[in-house]
Motif scaffolding. Sequence first.
Motif, PDB file in Angstrom:
ATOM      1  N   LYS B   5       0.858  -1.190   0.000  1.00 41.60           N
ATOM      2  CA  LYS B   5       0.000   0.000   0.000  1.00 41.60           C
ATOM      3  C   LYS B   5       0.893   1.239   0.000  1.00 41.60           C
ATOM      4  O   LYS B   5       1.921   1.242   0.671  1.00 41.60           O
ATOM      5  CB  LYS B   5      -0.892   0.012   1.237  1.00 41.60           C
ATOM      6  CG  LYS B   5      -2.176  -0.781   1.046  1.00 41.60           C
ATOM      7  CD  LYS B   5      -3.079  -0.656   2.253  1.00 41.60           C
ATOM      8  CE  LYS B   5      -2.585  -1.529   3.394  1.00 41.60           C
ATOM      9  NZ  LYS B   5      -3.396  -1.399   4.600  1.00 41.60           N
ATOM     10  N   PRO B   6       0.552   2.291  -0.719  1.00 41.58           N
ATOM     11  CA  PRO B   6       1.359   3.515  -0.654  1.00 41.58           C
ATOM     12  C   PRO B   6       1.283   4.099   0.756  1.00 41.58           C
ATOM     13  O   PRO B   6       0.227   4.057   1.404  1.00 41.58           O
ATOM     14  CB  PRO B   6       0.714   4.428  -1.689  1.00 41.58           C
ATOM     15  CG  PRO B   6      -0.674   3.917  -1.862  1.00 41.58           C
ATOM     16  CD  PRO B   6      -0.642   2.443  -1.585  1.00 41.58           C
ATOM     17  N   VAL B   7       2.423   4.613   1.237  1.00 44.02           N
ATOM     18  CA  VAL B   7       2.449   5.205   2.577  1.00 44.02           C
ATOM     19  C   VAL B   7       1.821   6.600   2.502  1.00 44.02           C
ATOM     20  O   VAL B   7       2.246   7.421   1.694  1.00 44.02           O
ATOM     21  CB  VAL B   7       3.890   5.291   3.100  1.00 44.02           C
ATOM     22  CG1 VAL B   7       3.931   5.959   4.450  1.00 44.02           C
ATOM     23  CG2 VAL B   7       4.493   3.899   3.181  1.00 44.02           C
ATOM     24  N   PRO B   8       0.824   6.870   3.318  1.00 49.52           N
ATOM     25  CA  PRO B   8       0.155   8.170   3.244  1.00 49.52           C
ATOM     26  C   PRO B   8       1.076   9.302   3.699  1.00 49.52           C
ATOM     27  O   PRO B   8       1.823   9.155   4.671  1.00 49.52           O
ATOM     28  CB  PRO B   8      -1.047   8.018   4.165  1.00 49.52           C
ATOM     29  CG  PRO B   8      -0.700   6.891   5.078  1.00 49.52           C
ATOM     30  CD  PRO B   8       0.258   6.005   4.367  1.00 49.52           C
ATOM     31  N   ALA B   9       1.005  10.430   3.016  1.00 51.43           N
ATOM     32  CA  ALA B   9       1.913  11.545   3.296  1.00 51.43           C
ATOM     33  C   ALA B   9       1.546  12.259   4.600  1.00 51.43           C
ATOM     34  O   ALA B   9       2.426  12.671   5.356  1.00 51.43           O
ATOM     35  CB  ALA B   9       1.897  12.539   2.141  1.00 51.43           C
ATOM     36  N   GLY B  10       0.273  12.400   4.875  1.00 53.91           N
ATOM     37  CA  GLY B  10      -0.181  13.144   6.063  1.00 53.91           C
ATOM     38  C   GLY B  10       0.413  12.592   7.345  1.00 53.91           C
ATOM     39  O   GLY B  10       1.129  13.304   8.062  1.00 53.91           O
ATOM     40  N   PRO B  11       0.162  11.316   7.650  1.00 54.25           N
ATOM     41  CA  PRO B  11       0.730  10.754   8.881  1.00 54.25           C
ATOM     42  C   PRO B  11       2.257  10.813   8.914  1.00 54.25           C
ATOM     43  O   PRO B  11       2.843  11.029   9.978  1.00 54.25           O
ATOM     44  CB  PRO B  11       0.249   9.305   8.848  1.00 54.25           C
ATOM     45  CG  PRO B  11      -0.987   9.332   8.011  1.00 54.25           C
ATOM     46  CD  PRO B  11      -0.772  10.401   6.980  1.00 54.25           C
TER      47      PRO B  11
END
Lengths: 218, 368
Positions: B5-11
Amino acid sequence: MNRPPHDFHPLLRVVHWLMAAMVLAMLFIGVGMVSTTGPAYLTLLELHRPVGIAILILVLLRLPLRLVTGSPPLPLDLPPMQVLAAKGSHVLLYASMAAMPLIGWAMLAAGGYPVKLFSGLILPPIAPHDLWLYAWLRQAHTVIAVLFFALILAHLCAALFHGLIRKDGVLRSMTVGTPPSPSEPPQADSEISDFDVFAPADDPGAPEFPVPQPKAGE
Amino acid sequence: MSTRKPVPAGPLLVIGGIAALLVLPFLWAAGWIGPKRINGGDVTRALEYNTGKKQPGFRRAHAKGLCLSGNFTANGAGSAVSTAKAFEPGTYPVIGRFSVAGGNPLATDGRNVFHSMALLLNTPDGQEWRMAMDHTPIFPVPSAAGFIALQRATRPDPATGKPDPAKMKALIAEYPSVKAFQDYLTKAVLPSSFANATYYSINAFTLTDSTGNARFVRWQFTPEAPLSGLDKAHLDTLPRDALFREMIDRTAREPSRWHLILTIANPGDRTDSATVAWSGPHRTIDAGVLTVDKVMPEEVGACRDLNFDPTILPAGIGLSDDPLLAARSKVYSSSFQRRAGEGPHPSAVGGDLAEDLAKDPAYKEAAR
């Protein structure tokens, strides 16, 4: 029933966060005091020794507690390298917590200094008065402090990675604890809170195997 | 091993932000970012600059010294103002060190500089009282910054052997206390022996009595030996180790004694600056007698491997509001840390002893 619980023992969680605050404070006090010839030097030095010994006492209480109560299983889908990093870093964190006060204490003894905790309380030397040893331990105290700080940062980032990105319950196991699964029937001892230090570590009401946690609650 | 899964930028940003909230204050606390602070290394470097070079293994200041041992016999009078065990009637072991100022361990004694006595007094309750005292009641500068400026300005010009007058003028303009100190040193007697000098605490401290009442104090060790001075016009004719040899010879004949005089501050006395003398009548207490009955080279004495940090104090004696105390403690520690790592080097007095022994026919015989 040798199954580890879902969360760290509540008492272990309390000690973890207490020590987190103390260790971080000590690292800041340590680098701060050696950075200045101002009056803060003596004020911080006076704090540094008793807080260091308090950390030593706490880690000596905490380690057996951790060994007896165990740790919750890591998520089954965690890559093996991350499992190794998690376990290895925990060993290093415990080693640093115990080693830093002992090195500090031995260092003062090797330098021929009285190991004064408070006015009137002086600890016995735990190393011979030897300046080579002092120089070596003094250097080690600084190097390990900086590595310890880096390790704590990595530990914090990993915990946040589990909590915010993987959302796999690892962060909760050291914070608020795992809420009862909605599929579970209400338990007779449900009035025992997660933070109740007298709650049995091996709660017979908990499910037999780790269950996937609902993502909504993270 | 399914698709990642792509790592979310926000967190990720949140995590990075939280880490930065720890890292930046840490770097600031360590003094690596933000306004420049004077640390111990800044002062040891200034001392090395003044000396002309680094002298590995030696104290960065007062490099030339001689170990001493003896005892302090308290008469009990000091207990009126302090609960320190050292003031209760009794005899307590003392070790210490005589020294002359400067970073050169082989300097000549014929210089109009600090003659100093450092002491470590042990009491049966396990407490230590460390002192580092000079033969002048005032200090030239009030702070670490002033001390660095002093070391930089007073570096002898290799051509003339004297400090650059222009630099001295600038120093005095910034630190008028340097002038007051120079004036004092010019007119004061330069003691002809370590044994006949008065040694002063330099800084003010506090004494706390059994009712918890704290008083500011300065102290001095006043010699029983009558004061006589060196001829300041002919200091350059003195043998290199004249003061040290005199003390060794004298101590072989007889012990030397000093009275510990506690001077209680009057209201209005400056307690936060060692540059200002306390003048006029004061309450003084003669707390007892220091006896020095042995002196020995640093190679065999107990003093070399100790840091005579004047802030190591027993219960009943405390710090004052003088910021120079913290600076002294930190700088002594920095000097100690450096020389500990460099390893001990031969002292002037130890060298003399080896030479004397080599000349001694009995020793030659024994060595053969």
